[in-house]
Motif scaffolding. Sequence first.
Motif, PDB file in Angstrom:
ATOM      1  N   ARG A  13       0.871  -1.214   0.091  1.00  0.00           N
ATOM      2  CA  ARG A  13      -0.093  -0.202   0.052  1.00  0.00           C
ATOM      3  C   ARG A  13       0.798   1.249  -0.056  1.00  0.00           C
ATOM      4  O   ARG A  13       1.940   1.219   0.771  1.00  0.00           O
ATOM      5  N   PRO A  14       0.508   2.063  -0.685  1.00  0.00           N
ATOM      6  CA  PRO A  14       1.351   3.488  -0.650  1.00  0.00           C
ATOM      7  C   PRO A  14       1.340   4.165   0.453  1.00  0.00           C
ATOM      8  O   PRO A  14       0.127   3.879   1.391  1.00  0.00           O
ATOM      9  N   THR A  15       2.414   4.606   1.060  1.00  0.00           N
ATOM     10  CA  THR A  15       2.498   5.523   2.208  1.00  0.00           C
ATOM     11  C   THR A  15       2.327   6.973   1.572  1.00  0.00           C
ATOM     12  O   THR A  15       2.642   7.213   0.638  1.00  0.00           O
ATOM     13  N   ALA A  16       2.171   7.636   2.686  1.00  0.00           N
ATOM     14  CA  ALA A  16       1.993   9.298   2.624  1.00  0.00           C
ATOM     15  C   ALA A  16       3.368   9.800   1.960  1.00  0.00           C
ATOM     16  O   ALA A  16       3.031  10.649   0.881  1.00  0.00           O
ATOM     17  N   ASP A  46     -11.069   6.389  -0.717  1.00  0.00           N
ATOM     18  CA  ASP A  46     -10.820   5.729  -2.211  1.00  0.00           C
ATOM     19  C   ASP A  46      -9.593   6.235  -2.449  1.00  0.00           C
ATOM     20  O   ASP A  46      -9.420   6.197  -3.844  1.00  0.00           O
ATOM     21  N   GLY A  47      -8.411   6.943  -1.870  1.00  0.00           N
ATOM     22  CA  GLY A  47      -7.348   7.313  -2.268  1.00  0.00           C
ATOM     23  C   GLY A  47      -6.578   8.411  -1.628  1.00  0.00           C
ATOM     24  O   GLY A  47      -6.704   8.156  -0.214  1.00  0.00           O
ATOM     25  N   TRP A  48      -5.901   9.089  -2.155  1.00  0.00           N
ATOM     26  CA  TRP A  48      -5.491  10.274  -1.450  1.00  0.00           C
ATOM     27  C   TRP A  48      -5.601  11.729  -2.102  1.00  0.00           C
ATOM     28  O   TRP A  48      -5.945  11.500  -3.104  1.00  0.00           O
ATOM     29  N   ARG A  49      -5.212  12.693  -1.307  1.00  0.00           N
ATOM     30  CA  ARG A  49      -5.302  14.065  -1.827  1.00  0.00           C
ATOM     31  C   ARG A  49      -3.998  14.628  -1.232  1.00  0.00           C
ATOM     32  O   ARG A  49      -3.646  14.661  -0.095  1.00  0.00           O
ATOM     33  N   VAL A  50      -3.239  15.245  -2.242  1.00  0.00           N
ATOM     34  CA  VAL A  50      -1.925  16.118  -1.816  1.00  0.00           C
ATOM     35  C   VAL A  50      -2.127  17.367  -2.474  1.00  0.00           C
ATOM     36  O   VAL A  50      -2.708  17.782  -3.484  1.00  0.00           O
ATOM     37  N   ARG A  51      -1.922  18.377  -1.406  1.00  0.00           N
ATOM     38  CA  ARG A  51      -1.755  19.766  -1.706  1.00  0.00           C
ATOM     39  C   ARG A  51      -0.343  20.406  -1.970  1.00  0.00           C
ATOM     40  O   ARG A  51       0.692  19.746  -0.988  1.00  0.00           O
ATOM     41  N   LEU A  52      -0.115  20.894  -2.987  1.00  0.00           N
ATOM     42  CA  LEU A  52       1.379  21.340  -3.452  1.00  0.00           C
ATOM     43  C   LEU A  52       1.527  22.768  -3.805  1.00  0.00           C
ATOM     44  O   LEU A  52       0.334  23.217  -4.207  1.00  0.00           O
ATOM     45  N   GLU A  53       2.259  23.379  -3.271  1.00  0.00           N
ATOM     46  CA  GLU A  53       2.739  24.812  -3.657  1.00  0.00           C
ATOM     47  C   GLU A  53       3.611  24.852  -4.879  1.00  0.00           C
ATOM     48  O   GLU A  53       4.594  24.342  -4.811  1.00  0.00           O
ATOM     49  N   VAL A  54       3.273  25.688  -5.845  1.00  0.00           N
ATOM     50  CA  VAL A  54       3.905  25.649  -7.242  1.00  0.00           C
ATOM     51  C   VAL A  54       4.356  27.123  -7.401  1.00  0.00           C
ATOM     52  O   VAL A  54       3.590  27.896  -7.213  1.00  0.00           O
ATOM     53  N   VAL A  72      -3.986  17.729  -5.851  1.00  0.00           N
ATOM     54  CA  VAL A  72      -3.875  16.376  -6.727  1.00  0.00           C
ATOM     55  C   VAL A  72      -4.561  15.295  -5.891  1.00  0.00           C
ATOM     56  O   VAL A  72      -4.058  15.073  -4.824  1.00  0.00           O
ATOM     57  N   ASP A  73      -5.412  14.510  -6.700  1.00  0.00           N
ATOM     58  CA  ASP A  73      -6.100  13.496  -5.948  1.00  0.00           C
ATOM     59  C   ASP A  73      -5.311  12.104  -6.887  1.00  0.00           C
ATOM     60  O   ASP A  73      -4.948  12.326  -8.037  1.00  0.00           O
ATOM     61  N   LEU A  74      -5.147  11.322  -5.803  1.00  0.00           N
ATOM     62  CA  LEU A  74      -4.751   9.983  -6.476  1.00  0.00           C
ATOM     63  C   LEU A  74      -5.399   8.745  -5.945  1.00  0.00           C
ATOM     64  O   LEU A  74      -6.061   9.070  -4.691  1.00  0.00           O
ATOM     65  N   ASP A  75      -5.589   7.692  -6.721  1.00  0.00           N
ATOM     66  CA  ASP A  75      -6.194   6.434  -6.175  1.00  0.00           C
ATOM     67  C   ASP A  75      -5.610   5.711  -5.262  1.00  0.00           C
ATOM     68  O   ASP A  75      -4.270   6.073  -4.836  1.00  0.00           O
ATOM     69  N   ASP A  76      -6.084   4.731  -4.821  1.00  0.00           N
ATOM     70  CA  ASP A  76      -5.224   3.773  -4.013  1.00  0.00           C
ATOM     71  C   ASP A  76      -3.826   3.271  -4.382  1.00  0.00           C
ATOM     72  O   ASP A  76      -2.938   2.985  -3.594  1.00  0.00           O
ATOM     73  N   GLY A  77      -3.793   3.227  -5.653  1.00  0.00           N
ATOM     74  CA  GLY A  77      -2.574   2.516  -6.317  1.00  0.00           C
ATOM     75  C   GLY A  77      -1.512   3.790  -6.559  1.00  0.00           C
ATOM     76  O   GLY A  77      -0.589   3.367  -7.215  1.00  0.00           O
ATOM     77  N   ALA A  78      -1.843   5.075  -6.039  1.00  0.00           N
ATOM     78  CA  ALA A  78      -0.999   6.206  -6.183  1.00  0.00           C
ATOM     79  C   ALA A  78      -0.947   6.839  -7.442  1.00  0.00           C
ATOM     80  O   ALA A  78      -0.293   7.279  -8.049  1.00  0.00           O
ATOM     81  N   GLU A  79      -1.914   6.487  -8.574  1.00  0.00           N
ATOM     82  CA  GLU A  79      -2.186   6.782  -9.821  1.00  0.00           C
ATOM     83  C   GLU A  79      -2.894   8.346  -9.729  1.00  0.00           C
ATOM     84  O   GLU A  79      -3.918   8.309  -9.229  1.00  0.00           O
TER      85      GLU A  79
END
Length: 97
Positions: A13-16, A46-54, A72-79
Amino acid sequence: MSTSSESESAPERPTAPSVATRAVRELAELTGHDIESVIGVERHEDGWRVRLEVVELRRVPDSTDLLSAYEVDLDDGAEVTSFRRLRRYDRGRARED
């Protein structure tokens, strides 16, 4: 003696940290902009949400750079499944999160 289910390993499983790294790489490729920092990582059902400063526009002095916050939203497989810009702001301007 091992059974076939024991010899077959389940995918990790993907980690943070791995999800954040993937989001940084993918968003940089999608937007062509430099990623300044990871400002949030959340695990969802159902996945992950990552916030990034660009950094969207580099200026001189750099305190006047134009930055953006992306989600950025990613699924359980980090896609990556989606991304969107939340806001734009000058680096030197105070902002509310």
